[in-house]
Scaffold this motif. Structure first.
Motif, PDB file in Angstrom:
ATOM      1  N   LEU A  98       0.830  -1.208   0.000  1.00  0.00           N
ATOM      2  CA  LEU A  98       0.000   0.000   0.000  1.00  0.00           C
ATOM      3  C   LEU A  98       0.865   1.259   0.000  1.00  0.00           C
ATOM      4  N   SER A  99       2.021   1.175   0.658  1.00  0.00           N
ATOM      5  CA  SER A  99       2.942   2.321   0.666  1.00  0.00           C
ATOM      6  C   SER A  99       3.557   2.531  -0.716  1.00  0.00           C
ATOM      7  N   TYR A 100       3.904   1.445  -1.387  1.00  0.00           N
ATOM      8  CA  TYR A 100       4.501   1.540  -2.720  1.00  0.00           C
ATOM      9  C   TYR A 100       3.591   2.271  -3.697  1.00  0.00           C
ATOM     10  N   ILE A 101       2.304   1.943  -3.682  1.00  0.00           N
ATOM     11  CA  ILE A 101       1.416   2.507  -4.705  1.00  0.00           C
ATOM     12  C   ILE A 101       1.115   3.984  -4.465  1.00  0.00           C
ATOM     13  N   ARG A 102       1.475   4.492  -3.294  1.00  0.00           N
ATOM     14  CA  ARG A 102       1.282   5.923  -3.018  1.00  0.00           C
ATOM     15  C   ARG A 102       2.541   6.734  -3.327  1.00  0.00           C
ATOM     16  N   TYR A 103       3.629   6.043  -3.660  1.00  0.00           N
ATOM     17  CA  TYR A 103       4.909   6.710  -3.939  1.00  0.00           C
ATOM     18  C   TYR A 103       5.258   6.501  -5.406  1.00  0.00           C
ATOM     19  N   ASN A 104       5.229   7.590  -6.167  1.00  0.00           N
ATOM     20  CA  ASN A 104       5.409   7.459  -7.610  1.00  0.00           C
ATOM     21  C   ASN A 104       6.250   8.613  -8.150  1.00  0.00           C
ATOM     22  N   VAL A 157      -3.299   9.276  -7.940  1.00  0.00           N
ATOM     23  CA  VAL A 157      -2.888   9.029  -6.557  1.00  0.00           C
ATOM     24  C   VAL A 157      -3.416  10.131  -5.641  1.00  0.00           C
ATOM     25  N   ARG A 158      -3.313  11.365  -6.081  1.00  0.00           N
ATOM     26  CA  ARG A 158      -3.744  12.501  -5.241  1.00  0.00           C
ATOM     27  C   ARG A 158      -5.254  12.507  -5.013  1.00  0.00           C
ATOM     28  N   ASP A 159      -6.024  12.253  -6.073  1.00  0.00           N
ATOM     29  CA  ASP A 159      -7.477  12.410  -5.994  1.00  0.00           C
ATOM     30  C   ASP A 159      -8.218  11.157  -5.528  1.00  0.00           C
ATOM     31  N   PHE A 160      -7.608   9.969  -5.720  1.00  0.00           N
ATOM     32  CA  PHE A 160      -8.327   8.737  -5.400  1.00  0.00           C
ATOM     33  C   PHE A 160      -7.581   7.828  -4.419  1.00  0.00           C
ATOM     34  N   TYR A 165      -6.994   5.614   0.950  1.00  0.00           N
ATOM     35  CA  TYR A 165      -6.114   5.056   1.974  1.00  0.00           C
ATOM     36  C   TYR A 165      -6.422   5.691   3.333  1.00  0.00           C
ATOM     37  N   MET A 166      -6.557   6.994   3.360  1.00  0.00           N
ATOM     38  CA  MET A 166      -6.778   7.699   4.619  1.00  0.00           C
ATOM     39  C   MET A 166      -8.178   7.454   5.184  1.00  0.00           C
ATOM     40  N   ASN A 167      -9.156   7.279   4.312  1.00  0.00           N
ATOM     41  CA  ASN A 167     -10.544   7.183   4.768  1.00  0.00           C
ATOM     42  C   ASN A 167     -11.043   5.753   4.970  1.00  0.00           C
ATOM     43  N   GLU A 168     -10.509   4.801   4.195  1.00  0.00           N
ATOM     44  CA  GLU A 168     -11.092   3.465   4.199  1.00  0.00           C
ATOM     45  C   GLU A 168     -10.197   2.373   4.800  1.00  0.00           C
ATOM     46  N   PHE A 181     -11.323  -3.753   3.198  1.00  0.00           N
ATOM     47  CA  PHE A 181     -11.279  -2.774   2.106  1.00  0.00           C
ATOM     48  C   PHE A 181     -10.850  -3.397   0.787  1.00  0.00           C
ATOM     49  N   LEU A 182     -10.073  -4.493   0.858  1.00  0.00           N
ATOM     50  CA  LEU A 182      -9.558  -5.128  -0.353  1.00  0.00           C
ATOM     51  C   LEU A 182     -10.671  -5.614  -1.272  1.00  0.00           C
ATOM     52  N   TYR A 183     -11.849  -5.906  -0.693  1.00  0.00           N
ATOM     53  CA  TYR A 183     -12.935  -6.505  -1.482  1.00  0.00           C
ATOM     54  C   TYR A 183     -14.064  -5.520  -1.749  1.00  0.00           C
TER      55      TYR A 183
END
Length: 225
Positions: A98-104, A157-160, A165-168, A181-183
């Motif tokens: 989850l951390s990887y997909i937020r760092y681009n 990443v910014r909008d979705f 990540y922060m809300n769900e 949340f994965l499903y």
């Protein structure tokens, strides 16, 4: 009446014409030598920029492999509940994904040499038309393409991704997280959209890396001639 020596006048005229022609030739030769010197300096500097760009692209492609793996695993798990244990041995690995997909991080080219040549209006200093077109294509098409991919994913990443990540995503401990949340349908749509967009970006990056390497080889060969 004084007789005009036409032969003498003609000889003087020829001397003047010859002198002017020599002067024009020498000036043209000097200008051509100056152009070739400037061309060499630009191309040597461009080769250095390309070396830096290729190194950065290699680093980003390596990092992209981790992000791509995380996206593939997360999307596969989202449609197959039984796949979690096959992919992740612990929540720690899931949290890392989850951390990887937020760092681009985006690609930033070292384009000072090209921009300097472009701003000077002296692109024609590159005498070889094919090489000149290759240079323009790399910076104006391929490098511009990386900017567009990077901007699109940045907005995704910014909008979705980050808001989701922060809300769900609910942590149940320092290194544990609720898997529900994965499903979630929203997560599935988001992660699959991200996956296919990122795969396209990764393929494009690899193509840009190949184009940069090829251009560098062409420039170095040209400088050896």
């Amino acid at each position: 009446m004084k007789k005009i020596n036409w032969l003498d006048h003609l000889a003087n005229l020829l001397v003047v014409i010859f002198g002017i022609s020599i002067a024009f030739y020498l000036e043209g030769y000097r200008q051509e030598q100056d152009n070739r010197l400037q061309e060499r300096k630009y191309l040597e500097s461009l080769a250095e920029d390309l070396t830096t760009d290729i190194e950065e692209l290699d680093t980003l492609i390596s990092l992209n492999d981790h992000i791509k793996s995380a996206l593939i695993n997360l999307s596969d798990i989202s449609v197959n509940r039984t796949a979690f244990e096959q992919v992740y041995t612990s929540d720690t690995a899931l949290i890392q994904a989850l951390s990887y997909i937020r760092y681009n991080p985006p690609f930033t080219s070292q384009g000072s040499s090209y921009e300097s040549l472009k701003a000077s209006g002296k692109m024609e200093l590159i005498a070889d038309l094919k090489l000149r077109n290759q240079i323009v294509a790399l910076y104006e098409q391929y490098y511009q393409g990386t900017k567009e991919y990077d901007q699109t994913i940045k907005e995704l990443v910014r909008d979705f991704v980050s808001p989701y990540y922060m809300n769900e995503v609910r942590f149940t401990g320092a290194w544990s997280v609720d898997h529900d949340f994965l499903y979630d349908g929203k997560f599935k749509n988001m992660i699959f959209t991200y996956r296919y967009l990122f795969l396209a970006k990764d393929e494009f990056y690899r193509g840009v890396r190949d184009e940069s390497s090829q251009l560098k080889e062409e420039v170095l060969l040209y400088l050896q001639e």
